[in-house]
Design a protein around this motif. Sequence first.
Motif, short mmCIF file in Angstrom:
data_model
loop_
_atom_site.label_atom_id
_atom_site.label_comp_id
_atom_site.label_asym_id
_atom_site.label_seq_id
_atom_site.Cartn_x
_atom_site.Cartn_y
_atom_site.Cartn_z
N PRO A 20 0.82 -1.21 0.00
CA PRO A 20 0.00 0.00 0.00
C PRO A 20 0.86 1.27 0.00
N ALA A 21 0.41 2.27 -0.76
CA ALA A 21 1.06 3.57 -0.78
C ALA A 21 0.09 4.59 -0.21
N VAL A 22 0.48 5.25 0.86
CA VAL A 22 -0.41 6.18 1.56
C VAL A 22 0.07 7.62 1.34
N TYR A 23 -0.83 8.45 0.82
CA TYR A 23 -0.53 9.87 0.62
C TYR A 23 -1.32 10.69 1.62
N ALA A 24 -0.61 11.60 2.27
CA ALA A 24 -1.23 12.59 3.16
C ALA A 24 -1.19 13.91 2.42
N GLY A 25 -2.35 14.37 1.93
CA GLY A 25 -2.33 15.51 1.03
C GLY A 25 -1.64 15.09 -0.25
N GLU A 26 -0.61 15.81 -0.65
CA GLU A 26 0.13 15.47 -1.86
C GLU A 26 1.47 14.81 -1.54
N GLU A 27 1.73 14.52 -0.26
CA GLU A 27 3.01 13.94 0.13
C GLU A 27 2.86 12.46 0.47
N LEU A 28 3.85 11.68 0.08
CA LEU A 28 3.86 10.25 0.39
C LEU A 28 4.14 10.07 1.88
N LEU A 29 3.21 9.43 2.58
CA LEU A 29 3.37 9.21 4.02
C LEU A 29 4.05 7.89 4.32
N SER A 30 3.68 6.83 3.58
CA SER A 30 4.27 5.51 3.84
C SER A 30 4.08 4.60 2.65
N VAL A 31 4.96 3.60 2.56
CA VAL A 31 4.86 2.55 1.56
C VAL A 31 5.05 1.23 2.28
N GLY A 32 4.20 0.25 1.99
CA GLY A 32 4.34 -1.05 2.62
C GLY A 32 3.51 -1.18 3.88
N ARG A 33 3.63 -2.37 4.50
CA ARG A 33 2.80 -2.68 5.66
C ARG A 33 3.33 -2.00 6.92
#
Length: 517
Positions: free
Chosen positions: A173-186
Amino acid sequence: MLDKDIITQLKGIFASLKSPVAFRLTGIPGAASTEEMKAFLDDVASSSPRFSVTREDADVAAPRFEIIRDGNPTGIAFCGIPNGHEFTTLLLAVLNADGQGKNLPDEALVERIKALRGPIRLRTYVSLTCTNCPDVAQALNLIALYNPTVENMVIDGNVVPAEVKALNIRSVPAVYAGEELLSVGRLSLGELIDRLEAKYGSEKEGVASGATREYDVIVVGGGPAGVSAAIYAVRKGFRTALVAKTIGGQVRETMGIENIASIPHITGPQLADNLREHIRQYPIDVYENRTVEQVGLDGEMKEVVTSSEKFRTPYLIIATGAGWRRLSVPGEEEHVGHGVAFCTHCDGPFYAGQSVAVVGGGNSGIEAALDLAAICPRVDVFEFTDSLKADEVLQEKAKSAENIFIHLSCQVLEIVGDGLKVSGLKVKDRIGGEEKVYPVNGVFVQIGLTPNSAPFRELLPLTRAGEIIVDRFCRTAIPGIYAAGDVTDIPYKQVLVAMGEGAKASLSAFEDRMRSR
């Protein structure tokens, strides 16, 4: 759209709903994808009189729907039909919105969630075949439920290909907070809260840090070793707590386990679920989604401090396991999620039809190569030593595959790319000294595990590899401190061995208590 048997099962699952729940669909009127989602939601809604479906027309890239509870938005939305592994995410979202579900966070975590400074707009890109994605999507949905300033949209990347391409998402999973990447993976719920606190801040810094809990035995770590240790401890009469990021630990990322005596085959997620169910049979206090921030091992009472509370105990068992080892070469860190990956099951589909590399010739590396060979035209495997370490049966399968090419005595020097995508892997022949860049679009790192011993690094003797040194009774150099499983210097890192070591650690603690009386 849904099978009648599934609808029947849903009727049982949602029979206890207390609040009315509406699915608010937004889509292009008349579009096939919108009508398909409408049919899906109508089928789900048919399972309970508490459900309803409403519709709004809009020019969106893909149809989506929000979950509305008792007339109020929950902050949870889905873009694309949540089938596959994300079907469970939908079911849990409805149950959690109604205050139900075994995955609900404890009071300390709820307080941290409520204290997050919003507004926070999250987008969680998933693949419906990804086994790690549901954990992250479900955790962020919980955060949205408990904090009205947080919104989370779970997005099936396949329905918004232009968006995925623009963001160059190659791992989920790739999580974006606004336009910034918050996290990748579990990541666990606790780890996601940590990241959101670091980015957005909290209304109550150290909101739950004042709580202190005392137990006869505290086990840190929720993998096979930690769960085994907790079960043995409570059976010996200890008041026992288990403190962990997640139950199952690293085993969750193993898709096939076939060497546990009496269990011919089981997946890692199934084993993790079994471990969780087993500890529920005992009076073990489980504190999940915790990360150890500070440790005090001086004196009779040992202290373990997390971001939520402090734990004190005369007997501490460390079973924190291990995590994926990184290559630590130029180009690796900036391409994680954009060409560098660790899980073929989750991220392999992004590289279908492309050339990829696998670094590591052990079981995990060769298994990854075999998985990728089914969808990629060429898979190059690079092993540092002069021979593969994988089981013979796996080696034979790899050698018989026409599109798997194995390179021995190779040192990876650099992952070549522009920060957005990978274009090659720079490798040195350790025998001849020649350097070559192999053109690849993705690099899967499978070079083993590194022990999760960082909180104890300055307090306990470790090997050069960072493993906690133990004797044959799982005792460390400090009385009252024990360690078990992959975080230790035991020679074999196996699920079955870890379970035995966890049991041994608790038995040693029991023996030491008997001697001290």
